[in-house]
Enzyme design. Structure first.
Site, PDB file in Angstrom:
ATOM      1  N   CYS A   1       0.798  -1.233   0.000  1.00  0.00           N
ATOM      2  CA  CYS A   1       0.000   0.000   0.000  1.00  0.00           C
ATOM      3  C   CYS A   1       0.832   1.286   0.000  1.00  0.00           C
ATOM      4  O   CYS A   1       0.525   2.205  -0.769  1.00  0.00           O
ATOM      5  CB  CYS A   1      -1.027  -0.010   1.123  1.00  0.00           C
ATOM      6  SG  CYS A   1      -0.526  -0.809   2.641  1.00  0.00           S
TER       7      CYS A   1
ATOM      8  N   ARG B   1       7.260 -10.887   5.829  1.00  0.00           N
ATOM      9  CA  ARG B   1       6.806 -10.563   7.185  1.00  0.00           C
ATOM     10  C   ARG B   1       7.570 -11.430   8.176  1.00  0.00           C
ATOM     11  O   ARG B   1       7.726 -12.632   7.966  1.00  0.00           O
ATOM     12  CB  ARG B   1       5.286 -10.774   7.317  1.00  0.00           C
ATOM     13  CG  ARG B   1       4.508  -9.796   6.447  1.00  0.00           C
ATOM     14  CD  ARG B   1       3.016  -9.919   6.582  1.00  0.00           C
ATOM     15  NE  ARG B   1       2.345  -9.017   5.652  1.00  0.00           N
ATOM     16  CZ  ARG B   1       1.029  -8.962   5.458  1.00  0.00           C
ATOM     17  NH1 ARG B   1       0.229  -9.757   6.152  1.00  0.00           N
ATOM     18  NH2 ARG B   1       0.513  -8.120   4.583  1.00  0.00           N
TER      19      ARG B   1
ATOM     20  N   GLN C   1       0.904 -11.833  -2.884  1.00  0.00           N
ATOM     21  CA  GLN C   1      -0.537 -11.639  -2.780  1.00  0.00           C
ATOM     22  C   GLN C   1      -1.099 -11.186  -4.120  1.00  0.00           C
ATOM     23  O   GLN C   1      -0.380 -10.606  -4.930  1.00  0.00           O
ATOM     24  CB  GLN C   1      -0.878 -10.553  -1.749  1.00  0.00           C
ATOM     25  CG  GLN C   1      -0.705 -10.955  -0.309  1.00  0.00           C
ATOM     26  CD  GLN C   1      -1.180  -9.855   0.628  1.00  0.00           C
ATOM     27  OE1 GLN C   1      -1.044  -8.682   0.333  1.00  0.00           O
ATOM     28  NE2 GLN C   1      -1.729 -10.243   1.760  1.00  0.00           N
TER      29      GLN C   1
ATOM     30  N   ASP D   1      -2.562  -8.623  -4.618  1.00  0.00           N
ATOM     31  CA  ASP D   1      -2.776  -7.367  -3.914  1.00  0.00           C
ATOM     32  C   ASP D   1      -3.164  -6.258  -4.897  1.00  0.00           C
ATOM     33  O   ASP D   1      -2.593  -6.176  -5.989  1.00  0.00           O
ATOM     34  CB  ASP D   1      -1.477  -6.994  -3.191  1.00  0.00           C
ATOM     35  CG  ASP D   1      -1.684  -5.952  -2.114  1.00  0.00           C
ATOM     36  OD1 ASP D   1      -2.844  -5.712  -1.749  1.00  0.00           O
ATOM     37  OD2 ASP D   1      -0.686  -5.391  -1.643  1.00  0.00           O
TER      38      ASP D   1
ATOM     39  N   HIS E   1      -4.874  -1.952  -5.029  1.00  0.00           N
ATOM     40  CA  HIS E   1      -5.389  -0.771  -4.344  1.00  0.00           C
ATOM     41  C   HIS E   1      -6.157   0.081  -5.346  1.00  0.00           C
ATOM     42  O   HIS E   1      -5.665   0.334  -6.448  1.00  0.00           O
ATOM     43  CB  HIS E   1      -4.243   0.018  -3.705  1.00  0.00           C
ATOM     44  CG  HIS E   1      -3.555  -0.750  -2.621  1.00  0.00           C
ATOM     45  ND1 HIS E   1      -2.476  -1.566  -2.885  1.00  0.00           N
ATOM     46  CD2 HIS E   1      -3.822  -0.875  -1.304  1.00  0.00           C
ATOM     47  CE1 HIS E   1      -2.100  -2.151  -1.756  1.00  0.00           C
ATOM     48  NE2 HIS E   1      -2.888  -1.744  -0.785  1.00  0.00           N
TER      49      HIS E   1
ATOM     50  N   LYS F   1     -12.591  -2.571   7.781  1.00  0.00           N
ATOM     51  CA  LYS F   1     -12.430  -3.534   6.692  1.00  0.00           C
ATOM     52  C   LYS F   1     -13.533  -4.580   6.726  1.00  0.00           C
ATOM     53  O   LYS F   1     -14.176  -4.813   7.754  1.00  0.00           O
ATOM     54  CB  LYS F   1     -11.074  -4.219   6.779  1.00  0.00           C
ATOM     55  CG  LYS F   1     -10.828  -4.976   8.088  1.00  0.00           C
ATOM     56  CD  LYS F   1      -9.461  -5.637   8.112  1.00  0.00           C
ATOM     57  CE  LYS F   1      -9.224  -6.378   9.429  1.00  0.00           C
ATOM     58  NZ  LYS F   1      -7.978  -7.154   9.439  1.00  0.00           N
TER      59      LYS F   1
ATOM     60  N   HIS G   1      -8.068  -1.000  -0.122  1.00  0.00           N
ATOM     61  CA  HIS G   1      -7.147  -2.136  -0.167  1.00  0.00           C
ATOM     62  C   HIS G   1      -7.989  -3.381  -0.416  1.00  0.00           C
ATOM     63  O   HIS G   1      -9.008  -3.578   0.269  1.00  0.00           O
ATOM     64  CB  HIS G   1      -6.420  -2.319   1.169  1.00  0.00           C
ATOM     65  CG  HIS G   1      -5.731  -1.090   1.681  1.00  0.00           C
ATOM     66  ND1 HIS G   1      -4.373  -1.031   1.871  1.00  0.00           N
ATOM     67  CD2 HIS G   1      -6.214   0.127   2.069  1.00  0.00           C
ATOM     68  CE1 HIS G   1      -4.040   0.165   2.354  1.00  0.00           C
ATOM     69  NE2 HIS G   1      -5.142   0.875   2.485  1.00  0.00           N
TER      70      HIS G   1
END
Length: 770
Positions: A405, A434, A452, A454, A456, A539, A628
């Site tokens: 992000c 992580r 991911q 992922d 945005h 979320k 997100h």
């Protein structure tokens, strides 16, 4: 060595060796004597703790008795209203008033849709009341939390140990503890502990709640360094918190709990392991005992049957059997993807990329490492540092990115943006890292290096509803194709958050509106998960349910008003665009604008500038909203979920072993290779069995390897350009002898793959069925 270790443990817990009578029915095995059932005499801290509790509990009850007992109204889920008295009427009274069976089923109460409440604890004001049983997720967690306390009591009675924490987890609970002398829990301790638990259950020990000051807590737990640390670290000076007592156990706990220990009818210890205090390898090594419990013995039997089936589907076992992935000790938590595993990985990503094309996403790529100043500006350094890998580079600190992000926010702001560009949907399959605790690593479900799906979405506030609706459509299409169902939860503002409450309220209202509309159109429901939002925004968490009805956290939709503020994101509104157009017609061309301030640089005094500079919103501009979102979430975790969901029987479109071609003899090997070559041109994963095994053994081997289709070729097939097909998922085709034209077979497999379908493209004919 094992005998010596066991002897040391017995000394540590005050036990002595005791000869057992031989059981003629017992299996011939070396069973280590586990010593006395309970520590005698009990640890001295137990009575000291009870004395202080009794004194303070009496004072609390006297104080509660002095409070006014006023009329209150209790509203039930069906709209009915029950009368009651404050500090007198309990949820248990309400349940008994409806039916005794309801009372026996009720685990915990929920007040005003949010607060969990002991059913034997008097209500304090008018409220909405729900009575939750074991089938409710929150009811189940309370039941297992209470069971953890029972396990803690059994461990204190057996070992005289210092308890640490005992939380409920997804499939039961555990308790962490330090045994005297650093001794270890053994498998031989399981049965004695279960025996003590049986006694505790029969004693019907009530759970009693007591509020205590920090000073009294430190005095009560002065014998236990782990509780001391938690009290000093988590409880602010001058505040109070609660402990719960059942039998001789008194434990620091917010609660709530079941009314008494008799509710726990079935209890089993599942495993034990070592762990570190607070998950930090620099801290003391502790012992952790895992258990599971149920209010009914039939549920325990069903659970054990479920565990047997789950063990067969364990993705780590299937991953090894099918050569999909493995792990090297030199890089813990980072999967080594083998060729067949990458086929699955790529198939998932190819599907997502196709959806991105349909839904207007643009794929981008961003760096793996950023200066910590970026993470400081985004807020991750303050809220997420412990989970990041921090590196020293050129006398500065950098962080490997745990999420995309902040990088996408930087990409949005690298030039001026217009309202006409919104919504801007940026997708990124970049590698993330992580810093998960080593003890938490578990196959593909918990890793340190992952990717991911992922993305945005930067949009205007008035576009949120449409964007979230499209995400719901994406989710239904994706999960539906895979045979997964899902549950929706709205996670709201946590205790530690960024931004203004008014902004949070507005963001939560937007997501509630989107959820309400979705469930109204599709049926179903959503749950409130209060206080579990991200630090930057609320979320929607989507938990998928596999064929064993296990819940897995995968997709997420997070509404973020904070990062656009942190990174000074803005776009020109329609009004300013119109004004600029009119000014341009009336004025000469402006002088070249000053270059934008670089991300890094130096002042005249040679001191480095901040990496990023926040700035106020420019006239005629507005902040975008940042959504997100992820559908699969971690590709590694999602692969593990699918592996267990399908039990290694992958659907054709994502299968790493789609077709095995088997010649009936070596004389037909050339034709088998020709068939394989034709299939490969359509990007179908095909192999040829050229071994010297018998035909039956070749077929059996291909079946065990979970090939979707087996093409058997012999003289008839070679002469007529045909293949004899066996389909893995249709038993009626396992012994057929009806050759199919090769070109027809290739075309049907091509269509099956393109449609990502699961039907049999070669169904038996009517004559075959007869």
């Amino acid at each position: 060595m094992e005998k010596v270790t066991e002897a040391v443990k017995k000394v540590a817990i005050g036990g002595g060796e005791k000869k057992q009578k031989k059981d003629k029915k017992a299996p011939a095995a070396n069973v280590v004597d586990s010593g006395p059932l309970e520590l005698q005499p009990p640890a001295s801290f137990i009575q000291d703790r009870l004395d202080l509790f009794d004194q303070l509990y009496k004072e609390q009850q006297e104080e509660l008795a002095r409070r006014p007992h006023e009329d209150i109204l209790i509203t039930m889920p069906d709209g009915s209203v029950k009368p009651g008295k404050s500090y007198e009427t309990t949820p248990a009274d309400i349940a008994k008033g409806i039916s005794n069976s309801l009372y026996k089923r009720t685990v915990v109460a929920r007040i005003d849709g949010e607060t969990l409440w002991d059913i034997e604890r008097p209500l304090e004001k008018s409220c909405k009341l729900e009575l939750l049983d074991f089938n409710d997720d929150q009811g189940k967690f309370v039941f297992w939390h209470s069971s953890a306390h029972v396990l803690g009591e059994a461990c204190e009675r057996r070992f005289g140990c210092s308890l640490c924490i005992g939380p409920p987890v997804d499939n039961g609970f555990y308790y962490e503890m330090a045994l005297p002398g650093g001794a270890a829990v053994q498998a031989s301790d399981w049965a004695p502990l279960e025996n003590i638990v049986g006694k505790i259950v029969k004693e019907k020990q009530p759970f009693q709640r007591l509020e205590m000051s920090k000073e009294d807590l430190l005095k009560m737990f002065e014998y236990n360094p782990y509780k001391q640390h938690i009290i000093k670290d988590k409880i602010a000076d001058g505040t109070r918190t609660t402990v719960y007592r059942n039998g001789p156990l008194i434990d620091l706990c917010r609660g709530p709990h079941v009314p008494d220990t008799s509710r726990i009818e079935s209890f089993a210890i599942m495993k034990n392991s070592s762990s570190y205090f607070l998950g930090d390898a620099n801290n003391d090594s502790l012992q952790r005992i895992y258990g599971v419990s149920f209010p009914d013995k039939k549920l325990m039997a069903a659970h054990k049957k479920f565990l047997e089936e789950a063990a067969k589907r364990d993705h780590r076992v299937i991953g090894k059997q099918q050569e999909l992935f493995y792990f090297e000790e030199c890089s813990p938590g980072s999967a080594m993807w083998l060729p067949h595993g990458m086929r699955i990985n790529n198939a998932i990503m190819e599907y997502i990329r196709e959806e991105y094309w349909k839904r207007g996403y643009d794929e981008v790529m961003t760096p793996n490492m950023f200066n910590v100043a970026l993470w400081e500006q985004s807020g991750h350094l303050a809220h997420y540092k412990e989970d990041m890998f921090i590196l020293d580079v050129d006398k500065e600190q950098f962080g490997l990115k745990p999420m995309n992000c902040p990088a996408h926010a930087m990409m949005f702001r690298h030039r001026e943006r217009s309202h006409k560009e919104l919504p801007l949907r940026l997708a990124d399959f970049g590698v993330l890292h992580r810093n998960e605790a080593s003890g938490a690593l578990s196959g593909l479900t918990r890793v340190r290096r992952f990717q991911q799906d992922d993305a945005h979405i930067f949009c205007r506030e008035d576009q949120i509803k449409t964007e979230v609706a499209d995400l719901f459509d994406f989710m239904r299409s994706f999960y539906g194709m895979l045979g997964l169902t899902f549950k929706l939860k709205l996670s709201t503002r946590p205790d530690k958050y960024m931004g203004e409450i008014e902004t949070w309220d507005r963001a939560e209202a937007k997501l509630k509106e989107a959820l309400d509309e979705f469930v109204q159109n599709t049926g179903g429901s959503w749950e409130l998960n209060a206080g579990d939002g991200a630090f930057y925004g609320p979320k929607i968490d989507i938990a998928v349910l596999d064929c064993l009805h296990r819940s897995w956290q995968c997709a997420t939709i997070q509404l973020d008003f904070q990062q656009p503020i942190n990174f000074s994101l803005e776009y020109q509104t329609a009004e300013v665009a119109q004004a600029k157009t009119e000014d341009a017609k009336a004025a000469p061309a402006p002088a070249p604008a000053a270059a934008a301030e670089p991300a890094t640089g130096e002042h005249k005094d040679n001191k480095k500038k901040p990496l990023l500079v926040k700035k106020a919103l420019a006239p005629g501009c507005a902040r975008p909203v940042m959504i997100h979102r992820a559908m699969a979430g971690s590709i590694e975790r999602f692969t593990a979920i699918l592996c267990e969901h399908f039990a290694g029987k992958w659907p054709f479109w994502m299968s790493p072993r789609q077709v095995m071609v088997i010649p009936v003899g070596m004389g037909f090997l050339d034709y088998a290779k020709e068939v394989a070559g034709i299939l490969k041109k359509d990007r179908i994963h095909v192999d040829v069995d050229s071994s010297g095994n018998t035909l039956q053994k070749k077929i059996r081997s291909a079946q065990l390897a979970q090939y979707n289709f087996i093409f058997v070729v012999g003289d008839d097939e070679k002469q007529n350009r045909k293949v004899n097909i066996r389909y893995r998922d249709d038993t009626s085709t396992q012994a057929r002898d009806v050759p199919v034209p090769l070109n027809e077979a290739v075309e049907k497999l091509r269509k099956l793959k393109e449609e990502r379908a699961t039907y049999n493209p070669f169904p038996p004919s009517k004559e075959e069925k007869v």
